[in-house]
Design a protein around this motif. Structure first.
Motif, PDB file in Angstrom:
ATOM      1  N   THR A 167      -8.424  -0.495  -0.859  1.00 17.35           N
ATOM      2  CA  THR A 167      -9.375  -1.734  -0.212  1.00 17.35           C
ATOM      3  C   THR A 167     -10.737  -1.330  -0.376  1.00 17.35           C
ATOM      4  N   GLN A 207      -5.130  -3.795   1.803  1.00 18.37           N
ATOM      5  CA  GLN A 207      -6.139  -4.176   2.912  1.00 18.37           C
ATOM      6  C   GLN A 207      -6.361  -3.190   4.084  1.00 18.37           C
ATOM      7  N   GLU A 263      -3.607  -9.577  -1.728  1.00 15.39           N
ATOM      8  CA  GLU A 263      -3.875  -8.212  -0.960  1.00 15.39           C
ATOM      9  C   GLU A 263      -2.745  -8.017   0.446  1.00 15.39           C
TER      10      GLU A 263
END
Length: 561
Positions: free
Chosen positions: A96, A123, A185
Motif C-alpha cells: 500500500t 490496501q 487493490e
C-alpha cells in the motif's frame, strides 16, 4: 441440446474434491495466488510490505516462482519485460501507499509500450476506505485515483468472494489488445482473514480480439494497390501482435519500402532490399516518407520520435492501423482502422493486388546512402564502432534492454535488432533506470538466452540495487554501463540549448568494485576491447557487469533541412 459453455461450467472431480476439502491454513492471500495459478501464471515479481503479507505468505504454499526486486519501480520494469517477452500477463505484487506509488513510472512505460502487467496491491483495512482519514500506515485518500490515468483498468476488491473474478477480469483486460498494465487493490484485512471461499481451480479467460472493419480494409487495399509510391511505417504494435511475417509478406506484395519505428525494431529484416531501417530522425528519411502517395502506418501513433519531432508533413494519403483507439488519427488525418495489427495485415493480404515496382529497392538504397554520407561527415567513428561491437558480441536471438542513454539513441536509428521482440527500450515513456531491471525480467522469462542490459552511469544508479537481485536468482544478464561522468544526453541537450550544462555532472562509484561487492563479476573495458569483453561476459552463466569509460556524442539534429 448441449452447449459447449455448459460443459465448461461443470466442475471436474478434482475441482470438486479441492472445493469440498480445502487444505488448512488458507486466507485471502491464498485466493490471490490460486487465481493467478489457475490463469496460467508461473512467475510473479514484487516486494513484500506490511499490508500485503497475506499474499506473500500464500506464495509459500504455491508453485509460483517469486522474483523479489529491491525497488518497486524496478519490479515493475522486470514485469514489463516479462510481459513483452512471453506475451503473458506478468503479475506484480505491491504493498500500500509508498510501495504502490513507487511503481507508477514503470506502469507508465508498460502502458506506453503495451506491455501486459497485472499489478496487485494491498490496501488499508476496509474501515479506512471511503475517503475518510483513519490514520493507517501508508494510507492514501484514494489510492486507485493515482493509477487511473496510468493503467488500462482499475479493479477494486472489498470481499474475498470478489478476488477470483476481479483478478480474472484484470487479466483479461491486460491481454486484450492493446495489451497494457492493469491495477487490482485488495484491503489488508481481506487478505489476512481465514479463507471463506473454496480453492480456486477454474480460471480460463478469453481476451477479446479486435478485427478490422471489412469496409475499411477494402478501401485501404484499393488505395495501396493503386498507389505509385506506397511506403510502410511499422511500429511497436507489429511486434506486440507477432505480425512481422505478415508485414513482410504485405511489403513484398506491394513492393513497398518499410521503415520501423524505435518501438518496432526488428519488425522487418534490416538488410531486406525494401528496408529503410530505422533512421526516422533523419531528414532524408522524412523527405522520402513525405513523398509517398500512400503511407501505411501499422501499430504506431506517429508520436514525437516517430515523426522526427513532429516535423513530418505527409503529402499523400495515410492508412493507420492502430489498436489503441486514443492514438488513431491523433497526429495526422488518416483512414483510421481500429484493429489488432496481425488481423488487419491478414485482411490486407487477402485483398490487396500485387504491385510491380522494380525501382523500389534502388530508391531505398539511395536514401540509406544519403543517410550514411551525412553521418560519415560528422566524424563519429567511436560511436559507430562501439555500437558495432555491441552487435558483434550479442548472440543472435539474445534480447537486449536499453536505458535512456546516448548509446541507446544511436541504437534506435542504427542498431540491427536481427529479430522481432529482441530489442527493447524505455522510449515509450522515457524514464531512466529501465534497462537492467527489465533485463532481469527477460532472463526470468527465458533462461535459454543471455540478456544484455545497456545503461549510462546516470541511469545505472537508478537500478544498481538490483545487482543483489541478479545474484540472488543467478539471472543470466550482462550489464553494459557506459560511464561518461554524468547524464550524457542531457549534457548535450543543455549545451546545445543554453551553451553550457547544469546539474548533469555526477559523482559515481567504481562500478566494477561495486559489482564485485555484490558477488557479480565486473570488468573495465575500452572501445577496442569491448566486443571481446562483452562476448566473454555474455557467454558466462549468471550476472556480470562490463564498464566502458567513454564520452559518446550524438549525431547532429536531423529534423533540420
Amino acid at each position: 441440446m448441449t452447449h459447449d459453455h455448459d460443459l465448461v461450467l461443470r466442475p471436474t472431480a478434482a475441482q470438486t474434491e479441492a472445493a469440498l476439502n480445502p487444505p488448512g491454513g488458507r486466507h485471502g492471500g491464498d485466493l490471490v495466488v490460486e487465481t493467478l495459478a489457475s490463469l496460467g501464471a508461473t512467475t510473479v515479481f514484487g516486494l513484500p510490505g506490511q499490508h500485503a503479507l497475506g499474499v506473500f505468505d500464500a506464495l509459500r504454499r504455491s508453485d509460483l516462482r517469486y522474483i523479489g526486486l529491491r525497488v518497486e519501480n524496478n519490479a515493475g520494469f522486470a514485469a514489463d519485460a516479462y510481459g513483452r517477452i512471453t506475451g503473458e500477463a506478468a503479475p506484480l505484487l505491491l504493498s500500500t501507499g509508498p510501495g504502490a506509488l513507487t511503481s507508477l513510472a514503470a506502469l507508465q512505460e508498460a502502458r506506453a509500450a503495451s506491455a501486459p502487467v497485472l499489478a496487485i496491491s494491498s490496501q488499508v483495512p476496509k474501515a479506512g476506505l471511503g475517503g475518510g482519514r483513519r490514520g493507517y500506515l501508508h494510507e492514501l485518500p484514494d489510492q486507485a485515483a493515482s493509477f487511473r490515468g496510468v493503467v488500462k483498468s482499475v479493479h477494486t476488491v472489498r470481499a474475498q468472494s470478489q478476488i477470483p473474478s476481479a483478478i480474472a477480469e484484470a487479466w483479461t483486460s491486460a491481454l486484450t489488445v492493446p495489451h497494457g498494465p492493469v491495477w487490482v487493490e485488495i484491503p489488508q484485512d481481506v487478505l489476512s482473514a481465514p479463507a471463506s471461499v473454496p480453492v480456486v481451480t477454474g480460471g480460463d479467460t478469453f481476451p477479446e480480439e479486435l478485427p478490422p472493419r471489412p469496409e475499411l480494409t477494402a478501401v485501404a487495399a484499393d488505395l495501396l494497390s493503386r498507389a505509385e509510391r506506397p511506403v510502410i511505417i511499422a511500429g511497436g504494435g507489429v511486434v506486440r501482435a507477432d505480425a512481422s511475417k505478415k508485414l513482410r509478406q504485405l511489403a513484398e506484395r506491394l513492393r513497398a519500402p518499410v521503415v520501423t519505428t524505435f518501438g518496432g525494431k526488428g519488425a522487418f529484416p534490416w538488410t531486406h532490399p525494401l528496408s529503410l531501417q530505422s533512421w526516422l530522425e533523419d531528414r532524408h528519411t522524412t523527405d522520402f516518407l513525405e513523398d509517398a502517395d500512400a503511407l501505411l502506418v501499422v501499430g504506431s501513433g506517429l508520436g514525437e520520435l516517430s515523426s522526427n519531432y513532429h516535423t513530418f508533413k505527409p503529402r499523400g494519403r495515410i492508412v493507420q492501423i492502430e489498436a489503441d483507439l486514443g492514438k488513431l488519427e491523433s497526429n495526422h488525418p488518416a483512414l483510421g482502422i481500429h484493429a489488432d495489427a496481425r488481423l488487419a495485415l491478414q485482411a490486407l493480404l487477402e485483398t490487396v493486388e500485387e504491385r510491380t515496382d522494380p525501382t523500389a529497392p534502388e530508391r531505398v538504397r539511395t536514401v540509406l546512402g544519403r543517410v550514411r554520407e551525412r553521418i560519415a561527415a560528422q566524424e563519429l567513428t567511436l560511436e559507430q564502432n562501439v555500437l558495432a561491437a555491441v552487435r558483434g558480441a550479442l548472440p543472435a536471438r539474445a534480447p537486449s534492454f536499453w536505458d535512456m542513454t546516448v548509446l541507446t539513441y544511436w541504437a534506435w536509428s542504427a542498431f540491427d535488432a536481427e529479430a522481432p521482440n529482441t530489442m527493447h527500450s524505455a522510449q515509450g515513456a522515457g524514464g531512466l533506470g529501465y534497462g537492467f531491471p527489465a533485463a532481469l525480467g527477460a532472463a526470468a522469462a527465458d533462461p535459454t538466452h543471455p540478456v544484455l542490459a545497456v545503461s549510462g552511469d546516470g541511469g545505472a544508479l537508478y537500478s544498481v540495487a538490483e545487482l543483489a537481485t541478479a545474484r540472488q536468482y543467478d539471472l543470466n544478464v550482462t550489464w553494459l554501463i557506459v560511464d561518461d561522468g554524468g547524464y550524457g544526453i542531457l549534457r548535450e541537450y543543455m549545451t546545445d540549448a543554453f551553451g553550457q550544462p547544469t546539474g548533469t555532472e555526477l559523482t559515481r562509484p567504481d562500478y566494477v568494485a561495486l559489482a564485485e561487492s555484490f558477488g557479480v563479476p565486473g570488468v573495465r573495458t575500452s572501445p577496442k576491447a569491448l566486443e571481446a569483453d562483452l562476448a566473454k561476459a555474455l557467454a558466462a552463466p549468471g550476472p556480470s557487469v562490463v564498464v566502458l569509460p567513454a564520452v559518446l556524442r550524438m549525431f547532429a539534429p536531423t529534423h533540420l533541412g
